[in-house]
Motif scaffolding. Structure first.
Motif, mmCIF file in Angstrom:
data_model
loop_
_atom_site.group_PDB
_atom_site.id
_atom_site.type_symbol
_atom_site.label_atom_id
_atom_site.label_comp_id
_atom_site.label_asym_id
_atom_site.label_seq_id
_atom_site.Cartn_x
_atom_site.Cartn_y
_atom_site.Cartn_z
ATOM 1 N N ASN A 383 -13.378 13.328 39.418
ATOM 2 C CA ASN A 383 -12.355 13.425 38.370
ATOM 3 C C ASN A 383 -12.736 14.725 37.265
ATOM 4 N N GLN A 384 -13.977 15.152 37.624
ATOM 5 C CA GLN A 384 -14.159 16.448 36.991
ATOM 6 C C GLN A 384 -13.665 17.963 37.619
ATOM 7 N N LEU A 574 -13.435 27.019 45.876
ATOM 8 C CA LEU A 574 -14.342 26.262 45.046
ATOM 9 C C LEU A 574 -15.932 27.089 45.341
ATOM 10 N N VAL A 575 -16.207 27.423 46.639
ATOM 11 C CA VAL A 575 -17.517 28.024 46.801
ATOM 12 C C VAL A 575 -17.608 29.452 47.059
ATOM 13 N N LYS A 589 -11.423 30.056 33.079
ATOM 14 C CA LYS A 589 -12.500 29.339 32.453
ATOM 15 C C LYS A 589 -12.841 28.067 33.296
ATOM 16 N N ARG A 590 -11.842 27.554 33.504
ATOM 17 C CA ARG A 590 -11.669 26.302 34.211
ATOM 18 C C ARG A 590 -12.087 26.284 35.826
ATOM 19 N N GLN A 596 -19.345 25.996 39.115
ATOM 20 C CA GLN A 596 -20.744 25.776 38.588
ATOM 21 C C GLN A 596 -21.116 24.331 39.174
ATOM 22 N N LEU A 597 -19.953 23.315 38.895
ATOM 23 C CA LEU A 597 -20.122 22.009 39.325
ATOM 24 C C LEU A 597 -20.489 21.771 41.038
ATOM 25 N N ALA A 598 -19.597 22.899 41.590
ATOM 26 C CA ALA A 598 -19.636 22.874 43.069
ATOM 27 C C ALA A 598 -21.073 23.188 43.597
ATOM 28 N N ARG A 599 -21.759 24.303 42.797
ATOM 29 C CA ARG A 599 -23.005 24.963 43.169
ATOM 30 C C ARG A 599 -24.012 23.632 42.765
#
Length: 726
Positions: A383-384, A574-575, A589-590, A596-599
């Motif tokens: 959900n993030q 994403l990657v 920004k989003r 960053q989350l994906a990394r």
């Protein structure tokens, strides 16, 4: 070449071109003239929105009709929506003012007087919907030769809206049935602005004929496009019962980018069209600005929809929020900007909506506004991720990079339509032997994969439930129960129709809703708030008065299949490190936060992530059909083999799996084993599973529905191919 094509056109068309100040024929019109005048082939016109496709089809066809008038209806034009017929009707009437070629339109809003005039003297052009054509085939069966005996051309507009659907299959059935009453083979012309694989469209257009299809290679000019994507966090939706207006940044942004512009806002469901217009209208009121706001969807009354269309054609600013009802090619004049709320479901839909702006030489302008509920500190990993933002970028990139559009998969087992056409043919002819009925029905092109045994089983079932009766002379007729269905005007449509309550105030009909709230309660419709004064269950009418403040309303629907290629491109968004010039500040920004989350979670190589507490999250990066197939495999085979306790689904983005004693490795091994197991799609459909998906599925034997679901709604091969790369 343009001059040669122009010289071949009828004098009244040449005069029309001069009076419209056209400097030349467009390439698509020149090519259409060449194919219609110089060959006997069918024609597929695949060109961008506002490229002159409609004129490309009609100019040469009308010329031939003018040179050699037909003795019956000469041209049949089939459209997916009534509004498009009305729009084309006005345009054709303008073109044909000086020609002796009548134009008729036939749908539910056309008067009986007008329809009787056509039946009395059938000539010229008939514009019709599939539903009204079905009505003609049933109710005017004995007059079909007199109506269509000299039919020359069939023009099918927006064919991408028909392909791959039961409604499109219905049209193919209708054309095959109609061909029996036509003296000479008719030529077909298909029109579309959003086709990926032309060969699929050509196959669809020629189905049931032996005539080839020619698709002219039109060099599309480099069209200027202005794109922007912005992102906002929004609080959970709640009714605003206070007197103080709190304007969210999300609605303020939409208000600002549509202010003083002729703008069309597309939403993926009716509820969102209502809420956005209610909010924009309220902001305008607080700022003392005029109310230029409209709502356009299937539950808005005809008069209010037409008022919205008229406002969009006017030269002064207006803002309309719509669903797919304004996605197709109705002329809305010089539209300045298109707004897309969240991501469309497909590249095809994106292109249709983009094409609504930028006509008559100006740049197309489309702005995406993605919304995401505010994140809590305890938000779970899936959900993030800003799924709507990723999908918007992926869809844009697929088109910009590859000019890719989703291929349209044909329906293999349209059993609901099989019921419909069986009953329709029997209602039209009144009495047939089982063999004659089977011969007529199974010869229709969409039923090529349906066996005689399947049809025999359907007939037995229909006789058993009294939809069909067998006479003493071994003939088949419509049964008493079946008569109630075929004699209802809702029968003509193959899509499900929900009976809604009409909503009226003291002066007019506003639209319709599924169920009325209690008296005294409020709901939203047409971008306004209404208080219920009374309701009449017998007449299905709700009486209302306008109220202050905002209220909510919800409808079912608003989902569609998303192609695997879109999900795969979302993963790349994403990657990868690429930056996209159309992203606005919040969206940039989003996206960076999501990357960053994906990394951190190594999304580039991990499809399954442990969330702790024996819960895993699967990120399949596969389309809706493949996702559905994988989910069924885990439900039917994984629960026992690796002790799956619970599966949570957010199709097609992710699924959460609660395990008993195993973990990520065992779940991954089980999914990888799927590729090596001899599992068919039928193995993933339970024997007694209720599968009522289409309008008439309730009358189809369950084993036939299982087969249809397995072949048309699942894809084992695609899942195996995808997971082999995990």
């Amino acid at each position: 070449m343009s001059e040669q094509a122009f010289d071949k056109l009828a004098p009244f068309i040449q005069k029309y071109i001069y009076t419209q100040d056209w400097t030349e024929l467009r390439d698509v019109q020149v090519e259409a003239c060449r194919i219609i005048f110089d060959t006997d082939a069918h024609l597929l016109i695949a060109a961008g929105t506002a490229s002159g496709k409609t004129e490309a089809a009609f100019l040469p066809v009308l010329t031939l009709l003018h040179q050699n008038p037909s003795t019956t209806i000469g041209v049949l034009y089939i459209s997916p929506i009534k509004a498009l017929i009305n729009d084309q009707f006005e345009r054709l009437n303008d073109l044909l003012k000086e020609a002796d070629i009548p134009v008729w339109h036939w749908h539910g809003d056309v008067s009986q007087t007008r329809k009787k005039q056509l039946i009395k003297d059938p000539k010229g052009i008939l514009q019709i919907t599939p539903e009204s054509l079905e009505s003609l085939l049933i109710n005017k069966n004995t007059q079909l030769f007199r109506l269509f005996g000299d039919l020359r051309f069939i023009i099918i507009d927006e064919i991408h809206a028909f392909m791959g659907s039961e409604r499109g299959c219905q049209i193919l059935c209708q054309l095959a049935r109609l061909s029996k009453f036509v003296k000479n083979p008719t030529r077909r012309i298909g029109l579309s602005a959003t086709l990926g694989d032309y060969s699929l469209a050509e196959d669809w257009l020629r189905l049931g004929t032996e005539t080839p299809v020619i698709t002219p290679d039109i060099e599309g000019g480099q069209r200027k496009v202005n794109l922007a994507v912005e992102h906002f966090f929004v609080p959970p939706v709640e009714t605003n019962d206070t007197d103080d207006l709190v304007i969210s940044p999300y609605y303020r942004h939409i208000f600002d980018i549509t202010k003083s512009r002729k703008s069309l806002i597309f939403a993926n469901n009716r509820s969102d069209t209502e809420s956005v217009i209610a909010n924009l209208r309220e902001i305008a009121e607080t700022e003392g600005l005029p109310d230029i706001y409209h709502v356009h969807h299937g539950s808005i009354s005809t008069s209010l929809r037409e008022a919205a269309e008229d406002a969009m054609r006017d030269t002064i600013p207006s803002v309309t929020a719509a669903t797919v009802t304004l996605e197709l090619g109705i002329d809305l004049g010089q539209l300045e900007r298109v707004i897309q709320l969240n991501a469309p479901f497909s590249v095809s839909s994106f292109l249709q909506r983009l094409g609504r702006s930028g006509r008559r030489g100006s740049a197309a302008d489309m702005q995406f506004v993605c919304a995401e509920e505010e994140l809590s500190t305890e938000e779970s990993l899936p959900n993030q991720i800003p799924w709507q933002l990723l999908q918007s970028i992926a869809i844009i990139q697929l088109y910009l990079e590859e000019r890719w559009i989703e291929p349209i998969k044909p329906v293999k087992y349209p059993f609901s339509l099989l019921y419909h056409q069986t009953m329709s043919i029997l209602a039209a002819i009144e009495e047939l032997s089982p063999a004659a009925l089977a011969q007529q029905v199974l010869a229709l092109p969409p039923f090529a994969a349906i066996s005689k045994d399947d049809f025999r089983q359907l007939l037995r079932n229909l006789i058993g439930i009294d939809h069909i009766q067998q006479t003493e002379g071994d003939k088949l007729i419509i049964g008493l129960t079946g008569e109630k269905i075929v004699k209802n005007f809702h029968f003509y449509a193959v899509f499900s129709d929900t009976i809604e309550y009409a909503v009226r105030d003291e002066s007019m009909e506003i639209g319709s809703i599924l169920m009325p709230p209690p008296v005294g309660n409020c709901f939203a419709l047409a971008g306004r708030t209404w208080e219920v004064l009374d309701s009449d269950a017998k007449t299905k009418t709700v009486f209302v008065k306008q109220a202050q403040g905002q209220a909510k309303i919800s409808w079912h629907g608003g989902s569609s299949n998303i192609h695997t290629k879109v999900l795969e491109r979302m993963r790349r968004v994403l990657v990868e490190e690429s930056q996209y010039s159309y992203l606005q500040s919040n969206a940039k920004k989003r996206l960076n936060e999501a990357r960053q989350l994906a990394r951190f979670w190594e999304f580039e190589r991990n499809n399954i992530v442990s969330l702790g507490s024996k819960t895993c999250c699967i990120f399949p990066w596969m389309g809706t059909v493949a996702y559905r197939t994988l989910e069924r495999f885990l439900n039917l085979f994984g629960r026992e083999s690796i002790d799956i306790k619970k599966i949570g689904s957010q199709a097609p983005y992710f699924m959460t799996v609660k395990l008993g004693k195993n973990g990520v490795e065992e779940l991954g091994s089980e999914i990888l084993a799927f590729g090596n197991k001899r599992i068919t799609a039928l193995d993933l459909v339970a024997v007694e599973e209720p599968l009522k998906m289409q309008k008439y599925d309730e009358f189809i034997p369950n084993n036939l529905l299982r087969k249809a679901f397995a072949f048309d709604c699942l894809d084992v091969g695609e899942v195996k191919k995808i997971i082999s790369g995990w």
